[in-house]
Design a protein around this motif. Structure first.
Motif, PDB file in Angstrom:
ATOM      1  N   GLN A  59      46.134  33.920  31.434  1.00 41.24           N
ATOM      2  CA  GLN A  59      47.128  32.856  31.436  1.00 41.24           C
ATOM      3  C   GLN A  59      46.560  31.560  30.895  1.00 41.24           C
ATOM      4  O   GLN A  59      47.266  30.787  30.230  1.00 41.24           O
ATOM      5  CB  GLN A  59      47.668  32.663  32.855  1.00 41.24           C
ATOM      6  CG  GLN A  59      48.919  31.824  32.941  1.00 41.24           C
ATOM      7  CD  GLN A  59      50.062  32.360  32.110  1.00 41.24           C
ATOM      8  OE1 GLN A  59      50.116  33.550  31.815  1.00 41.24           O
ATOM      9  NE2 GLN A  59      50.956  31.481  31.683  1.00 41.24           N
ATOM     10  N   ARG A  85      54.165  30.151  39.059  1.00 42.59           N
ATOM     11  CA  ARG A  85      54.702  31.284  39.820  1.00 42.59           C
ATOM     12  C   ARG A  85      53.586  32.224  40.267  1.00 42.59           C
ATOM     13  O   ARG A  85      53.619  32.764  41.377  1.00 42.59           O
ATOM     14  CB  ARG A  85      55.736  32.037  38.978  1.00 42.59           C
ATOM     15  CG  ARG A  85      56.458  33.159  39.745  1.00 42.59           C
ATOM     16  CD  ARG A  85      57.553  33.774  38.886  1.00 42.59           C
ATOM     17  NE  ARG A  85      58.229  34.872  39.556  1.00 42.59           N
ATOM     18  CZ  ARG A  85      59.245  34.757  40.404  1.00 42.59           C
ATOM     19  NH1 ARG A  85      59.690  33.552  40.711  1.00 42.59           N
ATOM     20  NH2 ARG A  85      59.815  35.814  40.956  1.00 42.59           N
ATOM     21  N   MET A  86      52.600  32.417  39.416  1.00 41.03           N
ATOM     22  CA  MET A  86      51.490  33.314  39.748  1.00 41.03           C
ATOM     23  C   MET A  86      50.709  32.812  40.962  1.00 41.03           C
ATOM     24  O   MET A  86      50.438  33.559  41.912  1.00 41.03           O
ATOM     25  CB  MET A  86      50.571  33.482  38.536  1.00 41.03           C
ATOM     26  CG  MET A  86      51.200  34.258  37.392  1.00 41.03           C
ATOM     27  SD  MET A  86      50.245  34.183  35.851  1.00 41.03           S
ATOM     28  CE  MET A  86      48.792  35.143  36.313  1.00 41.03           C
ATOM     29  N   ARG A  98      55.196  29.913  34.374  1.00 41.84           N
ATOM     30  CA  ARG A  98      54.657  31.245  34.672  1.00 41.84           C
ATOM     31  C   ARG A  98      53.363  31.120  35.486  1.00 41.84           C
ATOM     32  O   ARG A  98      53.135  31.869  36.442  1.00 41.84           O
ATOM     33  CB  ARG A  98      54.396  32.013  33.372  1.00 41.84           C
ATOM     34  CG  ARG A  98      54.169  33.519  33.593  1.00 41.84           C
ATOM     35  CD  ARG A  98      53.688  34.202  32.323  1.00 41.84           C
ATOM     36  NE  ARG A  98      54.483  33.880  31.159  1.00 41.84           N
ATOM     37  CZ  ARG A  98      55.620  34.500  30.829  1.00 41.84           C
ATOM     38  NH1 ARG A  98      56.078  35.471  31.591  1.00 41.84           N
ATOM     39  NH2 ARG A  98      56.280  34.150  29.736  1.00 41.84           N
ATOM     40  N   THR A  99      52.528  30.169  35.118  1.00 44.24           N
ATOM     41  CA  THR A  99      51.287  29.933  35.845  1.00 44.24           C
ATOM     42  C   THR A  99      51.573  29.521  37.287  1.00 44.24           C
ATOM     43  O   THR A  99      50.955  30.028  38.233  1.00 44.24           O
ATOM     44  CB  THR A  99      50.468  28.826  35.154  1.00 44.24           C
ATOM     45  OG1 THR A  99      50.221  29.189  33.795  1.00 44.24           O
ATOM     46  CG2 THR A  99      49.145  28.601  35.859  1.00 44.24           C
ATOM     47  N   GLN A 134      43.260  38.815  40.255  1.00 38.42           N
ATOM     48  CA  GLN A 134      43.922  37.527  40.041  1.00 38.42           C
ATOM     49  C   GLN A 134      43.129  36.653  39.078  1.00 38.42           C
ATOM     50  O   GLN A 134      43.702  35.985  38.212  1.00 38.42           O
ATOM     51  CB  GLN A 134      44.097  36.806  41.379  1.00 38.42           C
ATOM     52  CG  GLN A 134      45.151  37.407  42.285  1.00 38.42           C
ATOM     53  CD  GLN A 134      46.528  37.365  41.673  1.00 38.42           C
ATOM     54  OE1 GLN A 134      47.042  36.297  41.337  1.00 38.42           O
ATOM     55  NE2 GLN A 134      47.140  38.528  41.501  1.00 38.42           N
ATOM     56  N   GLU A 163      55.055  28.639  29.850  1.00 39.47           N
ATOM     57  CA  GLU A 163      53.788  29.174  30.359  1.00 39.47           C
ATOM     58  C   GLU A 163      53.280  28.373  31.553  1.00 39.47           C
ATOM     59  O   GLU A 163      52.590  28.924  32.418  1.00 39.47           O
ATOM     60  CB  GLU A 163      52.743  29.236  29.247  1.00 39.47           C
ATOM     61  CG  GLU A 163      53.082  30.219  28.141  1.00 39.47           C
ATOM     62  CD  GLU A 163      53.355  31.630  28.652  1.00 39.47           C
ATOM     63  OE1 GLU A 163      52.722  32.042  29.645  1.00 39.47           O
ATOM     64  OE2 GLU A 163      54.197  32.330  28.056  1.00 39.47           O
ATOM     65  N   ASP A 217      43.789  37.881  35.594  1.00 39.07           N
ATOM     66  CA  ASP A 217      45.134  37.511  35.150  1.00 39.07           C
ATOM     67  C   ASP A 217      45.222  36.020  34.834  1.00 39.07           C
ATOM     68  O   ASP A 217      45.869  35.616  33.849  1.00 39.07           O
ATOM     69  CB  ASP A 217      46.163  37.865  36.225  1.00 39.07           C
ATOM     70  CG  ASP A 217      46.360  39.366  36.376  1.00 39.07           C
ATOM     71  OD1 ASP A 217      45.968  40.110  35.463  1.00 39.07           O
ATOM     72  OD2 ASP A 217      46.906  39.782  37.423  1.00 39.07           O
ATOM     73  N   LEU A 218      44.570  35.197  35.623  1.00 43.29           N
ATOM     74  CA  LEU A 218      44.620  33.760  35.390  1.00 43.29           C
ATOM     75  C   LEU A 218      43.816  33.366  34.153  1.00 43.29           C
ATOM     76  O   LEU A 218      44.160  32.386  33.478  1.00 43.29           O
ATOM     77  CB  LEU A 218      44.119  33.005  36.622  1.00 43.29           C
ATOM     78  CG  LEU A 218      45.015  33.098  37.871  1.00 43.29           C
ATOM     79  CD1 LEU A 218      44.383  32.360  39.045  1.00 43.29           C
ATOM     80  CD2 LEU A 218      46.413  32.548  37.586  1.00 43.29           C
ATOM     81  N   HIS A 272      52.858  32.753  44.187  1.00 46.97           N
ATOM     82  CA  HIS A 272      53.060  34.082  44.772  1.00 46.97           C
ATOM     83  C   HIS A 272      51.880  34.455  45.674  1.00 46.97           C
ATOM     84  O   HIS A 272      52.076  34.964  46.793  1.00 46.97           O
ATOM     85  CB  HIS A 272      53.232  35.129  43.671  1.00 46.97           C
ATOM     86  CG  HIS A 272      53.430  36.521  44.189  1.00 46.97           C
ATOM     87  ND1 HIS A 272      54.617  36.947  44.731  1.00 46.97           N
ATOM     88  CD2 HIS A 272      52.583  37.580  44.254  1.00 46.97           C
ATOM     89  CE1 HIS A 272      54.502  38.215  45.111  1.00 46.97           C
ATOM     90  NE2 HIS A 272      53.282  38.619  44.836  1.00 46.97           N
ATOM     91  N   SER A 273      50.666  34.218  45.194  1.00 53.07           N
ATOM     92  CA  SER A 273      49.492  34.522  46.018  1.00 53.07           C
ATOM     93  C   SER A 273      49.475  33.677  47.289  1.00 53.07           C
ATOM     94  O   SER A 273      49.149  34.169  48.379  1.00 53.07           O
ATOM     95  CB  SER A 273      48.204  34.293  45.222  1.00 53.07           C
ATOM     96  OG  SER A 273      48.039  35.278  44.225  1.00 53.07           O
TER      97      SER A 273
END
Length: 328
Positions: free
Chosen positions: A314, A274-275, A271-272, A307, A268, A310-311, A278-279
């Motif tokens: 997360q 990457r999020m 994954r965080t 975002q 996780e 989504d965060l 990406h932005s």
């Protein structure tokens, strides 16, 4: 070279001239493939199979950094691994043509693997184990590592300084800083994890399934990272589904390479990272017209509000217990 549009000079004539400089003569067919960071094209060749030409984004990787990735590809091919490595033309895998670094590849067919098939995941695990066994043999010396600093903090700093509308600046910054504090804490608690050379962007779009086996393409994002970086993106669905998928992958993986089970608590975190990365990637590339065309919603208040939602999800995921492998 146009700083606002670094690929503006890639006209059809320019592309064909670059290919012909390596001794290949095109039949004039040029097909742009799905790539934003670089420009990747399929080139028809007279009396031969089409080639894939890759024009690297200027000022992203140095020559030494690109050649490190190429060398990793060649090491993998030497071990008979199904990795699409650059072709050697005129004694080199990377050539420069009028300001662009370029590489040529054989065209390989295939389709995305079906990840709901557990047998496919077992096969992917076996190949990833073999890839990582080679990846452990030595380290990159030129390419950067994937860390909370490089992917997380640096990304958030760039977003805050360059991209956030005033309406969402305070809630985004507050949440992002809290999120990264949690990632830092979990990363530290995971202890000293060995970083190895990994594919780096091992999602279904970079795997071609053919003859019941995977073919790995596009190691452009290869860097030093924990082994789990090449595994977590193959997981999807609810927790119980991910648990079954993970067990299949690791069962295959362990046939060729030991897996450090404690890395599961980094899933996780990665994954965080990457999020937010990406932005920041979209923000850094926003001067490129191709990005404005492909991601027209980026930068709007609505984009950043989504975002934030989504965060927040997360943030909750980071506080859940990690996936487990009870038999290891």
């Amino acid at each position: 070279m146009n700083g606002e549009n670094p690929f503006a000079g890639l006209t059809p004539d320019f592309i064909l001239d670059a290919i012909e400089s390596r001794g290949f003569y095109s039949d004039g067919r040029v097909l742009a493939l799905n790539s934003y960071e670089n420009r990747v094209l399929q080139i028809g060749i007279e009396e031969g199979a089409p080639l894939i030409a890759k024009f690297y984004r200027p000022n992203r990787w140095s020559r030494a950094q690109i050649l490190e990735e190429h060398e990793f590809c060649f090491e993998l091919v030497e071990q008979e691994l199904p990795v699409v490595a650059p072709m050697i033309t005129k004694g080199e895998s990377l050539f420069e043509y009028k300001g662009f670094y370029c590489a040529l590849f054989e065209r390989k067919g295939g389709h995305a693997p079906e990840l709901d098939n557990l047998d496919n995941l077992f096969t992917l695990g076996r190949f990833l184990g073999r890839i990582h066994r080679v990846g452990q043999a030595k380290d990159y010396s030129e390419r950067p590592a994937l860390t909370p600093q490089t992917f997380g903090h640096d990304s958030i700093d760039y977003i805050i300084e360059n991209s956030l509308p005033d309406e969402v600046r305070m809630p985004y910054e507050s949440l992002a800083r809290d999120l990264m504090a949690l990632v830092d804490d979990l990363w530290q608690k995971a202890g000293s994890k060995r970083a190895i050379r990994v594919h780096g962007d091992c999602h279904v779009g970079n795997i071609l399934w053919r003859d019941d086996n995977p073919h790995f393409v596009d190691l452009d994002d290869s860097r030093m990272a924990p082994a789990i970086q090449d595994i977590w993106m193959l997981l999807s669905g609810e927790r119980d589904q991910q648990q079954k998928q993970l067990m299949e992958i690791i069962e295959g993986y362990q046939e060729f390479c030991d897996f450090d089970v404690s890395e599961l608590q980094l899933i996780e975190c990665l994954r965080t990272l990457r999020m937010v990365y990406h932005s920041a990637w979209l923000a850094r590339r926003w001067h490129d017209p191709a990005f404005k065309h492909a991601f027209p919603y980026f930068g709007s208040v609505q984009y950043w509000q989504e975002q934030i939602l989504d965060l927040r999800v997360q943030f909750a995921e980071l506080q859940e217990a990690p996936l487990t492998l009870p038999h290891y």
